[in-house]
Design an enzyme around this catalytic site. Structure first.
Site, PDB file in Angstrom:
ATOM      1  N   CYS A  11      63.351  -5.126  81.404  1.00 18.86           N
ATOM      2  CA  CYS A  11      62.295  -4.918  82.399  1.00 18.86           C
ATOM      3  C   CYS A  11      61.606  -3.583  82.165  1.00 18.86           C
ATOM      4  CB  CYS A  11      62.878  -4.962  83.813  1.00 18.86           C
ATOM      5  SG  CYS A  11      63.955  -3.553  84.178  1.00 18.86           S
ATOM      6  N   CYS A  14      63.679  -0.451  81.909  1.00 20.83           N
ATOM      7  CA  CYS A  14      64.305  -0.232  80.597  1.00 20.83           C
ATOM      8  C   CYS A  14      63.347   0.500  79.666  1.00 20.83           C
ATOM      9  CB  CYS A  14      64.709  -1.566  79.973  1.00 20.83           C
ATOM     10  SG  CYS A  14      65.906  -2.508  80.910  1.00 20.83           S
ATOM     11  N   ASP A 449      23.565   5.330  65.832  1.00 20.53           N
ATOM     12  CA  ASP A 449      22.942   5.867  64.628  1.00 20.53           C
ATOM     13  C   ASP A 449      21.802   4.927  64.232  1.00 20.53           C
ATOM     14  OD1 ASP A 449      22.654   7.441  62.248  1.00 20.53           O
ATOM     15  OD2 ASP A 449      23.598   5.785  61.173  1.00 20.53           O
ATOM     16  N   ASP A 648      28.153   4.072  60.941  1.00 20.19           N
ATOM     17  CA  ASP A 648      28.691   3.380  59.773  1.00 20.19           C
ATOM     18  C   ASP A 648      30.050   3.908  59.347  1.00 20.19           C
ATOM     19  OD1 ASP A 648      28.094   5.782  58.599  1.00 20.19           O
ATOM     20  OD2 ASP A 648      26.381   5.053  57.459  1.00 20.19           O
ATOM     21  N   ASP A 652      28.676   9.408  59.624  1.00 16.80           N
ATOM     22  CA  ASP A 652      28.753   9.592  61.078  1.00 16.80           C
ATOM     23  C   ASP A 652      30.150   9.991  61.537  1.00 16.80           C
ATOM     24  OD1 ASP A 652      26.053   8.789  61.539  1.00 16.80           O
ATOM     25  OD2 ASP A 652      26.680   6.714  61.239  1.00 16.80           O
TER      26      ASP A 652
END
Length: 858
Positions: A11, A14, A449, A648, A652
């Protein structure tokens, strides 16, 4: 990030305990545990031995994941030994469900016998041996049957006790305490019943017999097992997308060795090997076509169902399908470097990380189980103080223990993240982390861009102005023959345009690039050819004022004019332009419709940038920004809200890193771009919109899951206490708990139904399309598609003569002026125009409107 496989978690408590234990290890900078995949991602310089030791000390098991243990080459050999199954795929295999099914069947059989012995004869007057008339005998049989069910489900008790011993009680602890308390309480009642039976006190014996909870002890375990089974099945379905990726890679490859074709395991394929792929086969590794041609279905990687034509020199990728043609290829990426394996790694890494929203659930989960234990004790004490019998008080306390569910809290976020990541992967959208998926859904500003993102990134011819007395085709042929020897993008654009018109230029002789943006060559007849910028040709041949004025107007519109001359005589002007992508304007419009401010960044001059920005429909243009200055611009934009940068992924990179969410568009095979948080495999801006739409859907799903998980416990725990006058039996509490996690997982699976592209895809008459736009077969003149939901017609026309976006605007304006035409979407690159009709409009009317603007409808 180093990944580990964790065992023994049941669960959210844990996973929270494991995360807390590992985070304390010296050298660990971050740790994230996924209850969904039972994996853990750790960053830092701590050794694996230290990490594994910390997990084991917390009471759980740990080992390096299959991805860390195997390089893909080793993985391939291991899979060969393992019946052809990749160890990473084996790690995702659902091993719990078969065990749970066996446990459930055994538990159910024994429980049915127990229920029949305890209540069946009373409710339905079913026959029982006479010995069951003795309450003591009946009680002993019930205890033995309940003990059998408890032994069958001993995992709850072992796990719960171990967790309690290590100071981190979990869901198994609650189940074990609830069932164990019911059993122990009933056993004490049985002993008291036996003592009263020895004294001959029949009335007391019957009173004690009515307080037996053996069937509840067994029912709790059985119903929780039902819930665990449903949870395991639904959790398994959320990883179906990742499992599907593993199945795409063939186990063997046909490789050319010593001039002969041999079938070898994929793991043995080396970079540079020549391999062959026949129609219907999957590509085993990434490569480049060296011989043959065919059509390849790349939908597994890009989500695009239309096959891609492949010729020598084109790239092919692992897992894609050769639909036609015999292809001979050279391997360029093998093993872990293949595009498919990088995608698998990105998806699995995203599942191993945590979204910020998950931190809320983690904090609650860490204190949830101890809080429930305290509430159960207070419930017992409160009802005793209120004067209720001990049997009533203990029943309410047991119900509190078994109805409380930390699992739903722990699963609320990871199941949604995994399902969302899977949907993205199938559509060529790859999220590197869960945090990036969540952040993208919250962006308020999108910076785009220009070159290669809003525009195509490659110039194309959009205007041709032949001089008086010069034929258009003559100008294009001479210009193309001259540019045939040029490597400049503008020259390639001219040559490409000539070929599109069916002109095959013969390269001019003695080609030479001259200073000042000029070209010089000689035609076949020996005449001098000149070409280049307006200023250069004006300096060597002289240009009329009218042509200069026209060139200035074209430059103002963002186009680059090239002038050509022969023996000093001006032949004309050809204008090139980095055109706006066909989907850019629509993508920008969609982003704005989602209340996202769209900014275009570019290093180009303000005049060109303004023209492109206007065509794309962006809110703001920031021009003349150097690549290193884009990051500073992004920092300023972040003051307006969460900011995404779409570029790209190369020049960038600084801006992508600086943004809250960086999207690398058109990554293709380079899906592991370091600078980007989200990678878009396909080269189209509309996928950035789809990524935002998917992120928002995932966030909504997480909120729904968290709401359900919290509201379930907020409502059910008071009900279990008995605050509303309802004495809920423990078995009903167990049933409610068993369904809570299942509901969360099933809600996450709804993400598979989300249409992230926002518009319906239709298939009709042998062609597929998006946005209700058909791609016509070459032999067809037009085709009509009916949209049954909206009862609208979509007509696609072949239109010749459109050269640029201004031509598109003229055609669009003319068609939309017709009564009954709802919208028109011309595309000069594909020479088509798609018209959506809301009323009856004849095809002749549409054709006439287009041809009146000077274009031809075929």
């Amino acid at each position: 990030m180093t990944k580990y496989t964790i065992t023994g978690m049941s669960c959210a408590a844990c996973s929270a305990r494991v995360e807390k234990a590992v985070s304390k290890v010296e050298g660990v900078s971050s740790c994230s545990v996924s209850l969904l995949t039972n994996t853990m991602g750790v960053e830092g310089d701590a050794s694996p031995e230290q990490i594994i030791s910390a997990v084991e000390n917390a009471g759980y098991g740990a080992a390096l994941s299959a991805e860390e243990n195997y390089a893909v080459r080793e993985s391939g050999r291991a899979s060969e030994k393992n019946g052809g199954v990749d160890p990473r795929e084996e790690a995702l295999k659902d091993r719990e469900s078969p065990k749970l099914i066996r446990r459930l069947i055994a538990s159910a059989v024994v429980l049915l016998i127990l229920m029949y012995c305890s209540m069946g004869h009373m409710m339905w007057n079913w026959p029982l041996p006479a010995a069951f008339d003795d309450p003591v005998f009946s009680g002993v049989v019930q205890m033995m049957l309940a003990a059998v069910v408890m032994v069958i489900n001993q995992k709850f008790f072992i796990s719960g006790a171990k967790a309690l011993f290590h100071g981190g009680p979990n869901m198994d602890t609650l189940v074990a305490l609830g069932s164990g308390t019911a059993f122990v309480y009933s056993a004490v009642q049985l002993l008291l019943m036996i003592s009263q039976s020895a004294k001959g006190n029949a009335e007391a014996v019957m009173a004690y017999h009515m307080n037996l909870y053996f069937e509840s002890a067994a029912m709790i375990l059985t119903l929780i097992t039902v819930g665990k089974l449903l949870e395991a099945k639904s959790k398994g379905r959320t990883t179906d997308a990742l499992k599907g990726l593993f199945k795409l890679t063939p186990k063997t490859a046909a490789v050319i060795r010593d001039g002969e074709e041999r079938e070898v395991p994929v793991a043995d394929v080396k970079e540079g090997d020549i391999f062959v792929v026949r129609p219907g086969e999957n590509f085993p590794v990434d490569g480049v076509v060296t011989e043959g041609s065919g059509a390849v279905n790349e939908s597994a990687l890009t989500g695009e169902s239309v096959p891609v034509d492949k010729q020598p020199g084109d790239g092919v990728y692992t897992g894609t399908v050769n639909q036609s043609g015999f292809l001979r290829c050279r391997a360029t990426r093998v093993g872990q470097d293949t595009t498919l394996n990088q995608i698998i790694k990105l998806v699995s890494d995203a599942a191993a990380t945590k979204a910020p929203l998950a931190r809320i659930a983690d904090k609650v989960s860490g204190i949830f189980v101890p809080a429930v234990l305290v509430i159960a004790l207070l419930t017992l004490a409160g009802w005793m103080i209120a004067g209720k019998q001990f049997s009533f008080a203990i029943g309410r306390a047991i119900t509190v223990l078994v109805i409380s569910c930390p699992c739903a809290l722990g699963l609320a976020t990871p199941v949604a993240i995994m399902a969302g990541s899977g949907v993205g992967a199938k559509n060529g959208i790859l999220y590197k982390t869960a945090a990036s998926l969540e952040i993208l859904g919250r962006v308020k500003v999108a910076a785009l861009d220009k070159t290669g993102t809003v525009t195509s990134g490659e110039p194309s011819v959009t205007r041709v102005y032949p001089a008086e007395g010069v034929d258009r085709s003559q100008l294009v042929e001479l210009a193309a023959s001259m540019e045939a020897g040029s490597e400049h993008p503008l020259g390639k654009a001219v040559v490409s345009y000539a070929r599109s018109l069916g002109i095959v230029p013969a390269p001019a002789r003695d080609f030479e690039a001259l200073p000042g943006n000029g070209l010089k060559a000689y035609a076949e007849d020996g005449e001098l050819l000149l070409g280049g910028s307006v200023s250069y040709i004006d300096s060597v041949a002289g240009i009329s004022e009218d042509l200069k004025k026209l060139a200035d107007e074209e430059a103002m519109a963002g186009r680059t004019p090239l002038v050509f001359a022969k023996n000093g005589r001006i032949l004309g002007m050809i204008c090139t332009e980095d055109t706006v992508r066909a989907d850019s304007a629509e993508a920008v419009s969609d982003l704005r419709a989602m209340n996202i401010s769209v900014i275009m960044l570019t290093g180009d001059n303000a005049r060109t940038a303004a023209a492109v920005g206007k065509a794309a429909g962006v809110d703001e243009v920031i021009a003349e920004v150097r690549p290193d200055g884009k990051a500073k611009v992004i920092d300023e934009l972040k003051k307006r809200g969460k900011t995404a940068m779409v570029g790209d992924g190369i020049n960038d990179a600084p801006a992508l890193v600086s943004a809250d969410a960086g999207l690398a568009i058109g990554a293709g095979a380079d899906v592991a771009i370091d600078a980007a948080d989200i990678v878009l495999v396909k080269n189209r801006l509309s996928d950035a919109v789809a990524a935002v739409r998917l992120s928002r859907a995932v966030i909504r799903n997480i909120y729904e899951n968290l709401f359900w998980a919290f509201i379930y416990n907020i409502i059910c725990i008071p009900l279990a206490i008995g605050l509303f006058g309802l004495a809920m039996k423990p078995m009903y509490g167990a049933l409610a708990m068993s369904l809570s996690s299942f509901c969360v997982c099933m809600n996450a699976l709804r993400l598979n139904l989300v249409n992230i592209h926002g518009k319906k895809r239709v298939k009709a008459h042998g062609f597929s399309s998006e946005n209700n736009v058909g791609t016509l077969k070459s032999e067809e003149e037009e085709k009509i598609v009916m949209n049954k939901e909206e009862n609208k017609k979509t007509v696609t026309l072949n239109v010749e003569g459109m050269m640029c976006m201004h031509c598109e605007a003229r055609v669009k304006k003319a068609l939309e002026a017709i009564d009954g035409v709802e919208s028109a979407a011309p595309d000069h690159e594909k020479n088509i125009c798609t018209v959506t009709l809301s009323g009856d409009v004849s095809e002749e009317t549409l054709k006439k409107a287009v041809e009146e603007q000077g274009y031809k409808v075929i």
